[in-house]
Each structure stands twice: as structure tokens, then as C-alpha cells.
Design an enzyme around this catalytic site. Sequence first.
Site, PDB file in Angstrom:
ATOM      1  N   GLU A   1     -16.721  16.443  54.375  1.00 50.90           N
ATOM      2  CA  GLU A   1     -17.124  15.169  53.765  1.00 50.90           C
ATOM      3  C   GLU A   1     -18.403  15.345  52.941  1.00 50.90           C
ATOM      4  O   GLU A   1     -18.543  14.773  51.868  1.00 50.90           O
ATOM      5  CB  GLU A   1     -17.342  14.093  54.836  1.00 50.90           C
ATOM      6  CG  GLU A   1     -16.076  13.688  55.585  1.00 50.90           C
ATOM      7  CD  GLU A   1     -14.977  13.203  54.651  1.00 50.90           C
ATOM      8  OE1 GLU A   1     -15.293  12.461  53.701  1.00 50.90           O
ATOM      9  OE2 GLU A   1     -13.818  13.586  54.856  1.00 50.90           O
TER      10      GLU A   1
ATOM     11  N   HIS B   1     -17.758  16.619  49.544  1.00 52.31           N
ATOM     12  CA  HIS B   1     -17.399  15.608  48.542  1.00 52.31           C
ATOM     13  C   HIS B   1     -18.659  15.049  47.870  1.00 52.31           C
ATOM     14  O   HIS B   1     -18.671  14.792  46.674  1.00 52.31           O
ATOM     15  CB  HIS B   1     -16.624  14.459  49.194  1.00 52.31           C
ATOM     16  CG  HIS B   1     -15.180  14.785  49.443  1.00 52.31           C
ATOM     17  ND1 HIS B   1     -14.344  15.243  48.460  1.00 52.31           N
ATOM     18  CD2 HIS B   1     -14.424  14.713  50.565  1.00 52.31           C
ATOM     19  CE1 HIS B   1     -13.131  15.431  48.969  1.00 52.31           C
ATOM     20  NE2 HIS B   1     -13.152  15.125  50.249  1.00 52.31           N
TER      21      HIS B   1
ATOM     22  N   GLU C   1     -10.349  18.021  47.037  1.00 53.59           N
ATOM     23  CA  GLU C   1     -10.202  18.407  48.438  1.00 53.59           C
ATOM     24  C   GLU C   1     -10.458  19.905  48.614  1.00 53.59           C
ATOM     25  O   GLU C   1     -11.131  20.318  49.558  1.00 53.59           O
ATOM     26  CB  GLU C   1      -8.806  18.063  48.962  1.00 53.59           C
ATOM     27  CG  GLU C   1      -8.552  16.574  49.098  1.00 53.59           C
ATOM     28  CD  GLU C   1      -9.637  15.850  49.879  1.00 53.59           C
ATOM     29  OE1 GLU C   1     -10.091  16.383  50.917  1.00 53.59           O
ATOM     30  OE2 GLU C   1     -10.041  14.763  49.445  1.00 53.59           O
TER      31      GLU C   1
ATOM     32  N   ASP D   1     -13.303  21.597  50.840  1.00 54.15           N
ATOM     33  CA  ASP D   1     -12.961  22.600  51.854  1.00 54.15           C
ATOM     34  C   ASP D   1     -13.798  23.860  51.669  1.00 54.15           C
ATOM     35  O   ASP D   1     -14.294  24.442  52.639  1.00 54.15           O
ATOM     36  CB  ASP D   1     -11.473  22.973  51.759  1.00 54.15           C
ATOM     37  CG  ASP D   1     -10.576  21.973  52.485  1.00 54.15           C
ATOM     38  OD1 ASP D   1     -11.116  21.115  53.220  1.00 54.15           O
ATOM     39  OD2 ASP D   1      -9.346  22.051  52.324  1.00 54.15           O
TER      40      ASP D   1
HETATM   41 ZN   LIG Z   1     -11.609  15.216  51.683  1.00 54.42          ZN
END
Ligand SMILES: [Zn+2]
Length: 381
Positions: free
Chosen positions: A245, A248, A322, A326
Site C-alpha cells: 500500500e 502506491h 499493482e 509489489d
Molecule cells: Zn495494490
Amino acid sequence: MQVPAAFSPSITLDAHQKAADYTVAKSKLGLSEGLVQAMLLLALTLGGGLQMIDNFWQQLLADHAILRGAAVICSAMLLTSLIDLPFDYYKTFIVDEKFGFNKMTVSMFISDLVKHSLLGLALGGPILLLALWLMEGAGEYWWFYLWLVWSAFNLIMLAVYPNFIAPLFNTFSPLQDEQLKNRIESLLTKCGFKSQGLFVMDGSTRSSHGNAYFTGFGASKRVVFFDTLLARLNTEEIEAVLAHELGHFRHHHVIKRIAMLFTVSFLGLALLGWLMQQPWFYTGLGVESASNYMALMLFLLVSPVFLFLLRPCMASYSRKNEFEADAYAAKQANAKDLISALVKLYRDNAATLTPDPMHSAFYDSHPPASIRIAKLAAYTG
Ligand SMILES: [Zn+2]
């Protein structure tokens, strides 16, 4: 049917089958809801439904263009929400119930519905009246002023949501677990983040799906864990999920998303400013009497159809984000922990491990589990 090799130690064939069945059940429901919505859209436009609603309010509010506009738009909105209602009910109490995810009671469903409606009216009502007022009297560039108002409204909502709106639906309590708290605080410091607190949300009162998220921005940013997530993952896994998170935020995905939404609404409103002057916009969509509020209503009804076409682009952009998050998580925490967290979450949410590649490419905001995990596995060396 076979469980993909990467998951076979932790996901049984039964769980894999359940995820596939859940996905099928959800897409069937989504398909019938889509069909009914499309039929309603046709009935309201080409079928003359909007014109009928307009005629009705014309008799009651003949001299009040702005109020009449608000009444017409609210009536049509009410119709579309009523159509969605049985589908929401079915999803919660039949589909989720059958797969063991539903934790809601009927009374909770109704109280959520009432709260959502009141909130929608309290927040949307003034914006709608303001929009109609600007269309009526602000001249040629009304759409630009409306865009400014709309953007400001969205920013304010982002800021007040965690403190004022989310608590209407869930209880947030400070994270108690000292050991976990220390781990998370040190991860936040390491990544250069300040938060306004770590909270646990009683997600388990509604559903057994687990999640974690960051909310708000600026000073009111907080970290929220679903209690269901904390119950299932160990400390290292929770840390890895949080690191994802944080990724992001570090890659400015949130700001970029907001900027994108502002751009789309700017273009959309400019388009509406032009469309409302074209007679064919009304007649082509089954409306005889052109007016500001009809233009707005038609636009609200039709634009989702066109935004739908943008969906694959948005989904592919989101999947790219994403992977970036990651990669960040693999650097700041441990890729192995994120893999085991993902496997548990996919299993417990009965998310399909093997989505149809075409469907996934069009719709999914997250990459298929196997691809995400394969990429993460590469970081573990
Ligand atoms: Zn995510």
C-alpha cells in the site's frame, strides 16, 4: 480442474473449485444486472420515460426550472437505484451467503441503505442544485465553473471521508497489538511516511473478505486494517501488505488517479457544454423538450456507456500500478511474506487464481494471482 503449481501447497482443489464457482456466480449476476440496466436506459431514453417524468413535474413545478430539474433528475436516479436494489440483495444474501462470506443481517442491509440514501441526498442535493443554477445563469462557461466546484467537492470529500463518513458505517479502533504496532511504525519511518494513526476496522460485521488500505491524504491520512485481515495474516505478512500500500503512495498512484479523474470530468463537462446546444442530442435520445436539466440527465445516463469503453485502458494502467507497488513492497519488506499473504487472501476471498485472460485484461484492476506471484518470486532471488 487443477490447482496451479505455485499454489498447490496451500490451496486445496476444493478451495480452487469454490473460487471458480464464486466467480461464475458473481459474473452471472453481473450479466443479468447489466442487461436490466441497459433495458432501463433504453426505456428512459428512446422509450420516452424521461419525457414522461418531465411532463409529470412540468405540471407541478411549471415556474421553477431549477427545482423541476432537480426533481426530474432525482426521480430518474431513484428509478435506477430501485433497479439495482434486488441485485445487491441477491448478491449479499444469496450468493455471498451460499459461499459463506456474508455477515450482514437484513436490518443492517436496510440501515446501510437508508444511511447511503440520506448521505447521497445531503451531499448530492446541493451539488445538483448548484450545477443547475450554474447552467441556468453562469453564461457560456458554466461547465468550467461547475468543474471547479466539482473538483473542490471531491478534494473535500477525500479529506473528510476517513473522519466523518467512514465512521457512519464501521467502527474504527486504534490498533492494540504492541508488537505489530512497533513493526508497522518502523516500516512507516523507514519508508518516510507519517500517518495519523493505525486503525482496525470491524469489516467482519459485513463480510469475511479481508483487506487493508490507506485513506485520506495530507494530514488526515490513516492506515486501516480490516479485523479479518489481522486475524488471518501473521506480523510479517501484514507488514508486507502494508508495504504494498505504501508503494502506491510512493509512486504517487493516488495523486495520478485523482489527476486523471479531474481530466476526464473536465473533458466530459466541456463536451456537455457543447452537446446541450445540439438539438439532435435531445431528439436522438427520446426527449422532445430541450432544457438544461434534460441535457445534464441524458449526459449522466449515457456517459457510463462511453466510459465503459475506457475500462480496458484504466484496468491495464491499474495493473501496472499493482506491479510497481509489489516491487516496492519486495524492496521495503519481504517478497516471500507478500506471496504468502496474497495466497491466503486469494484463498479466503475465493478469488479465482486462473481468470479468463481476455476478461481479466478488460476488467481486472489487479493482475491475475499467478502472474503477480511469479513476478514477486523473482525478487526473492
Ligand atoms: Zn495494490
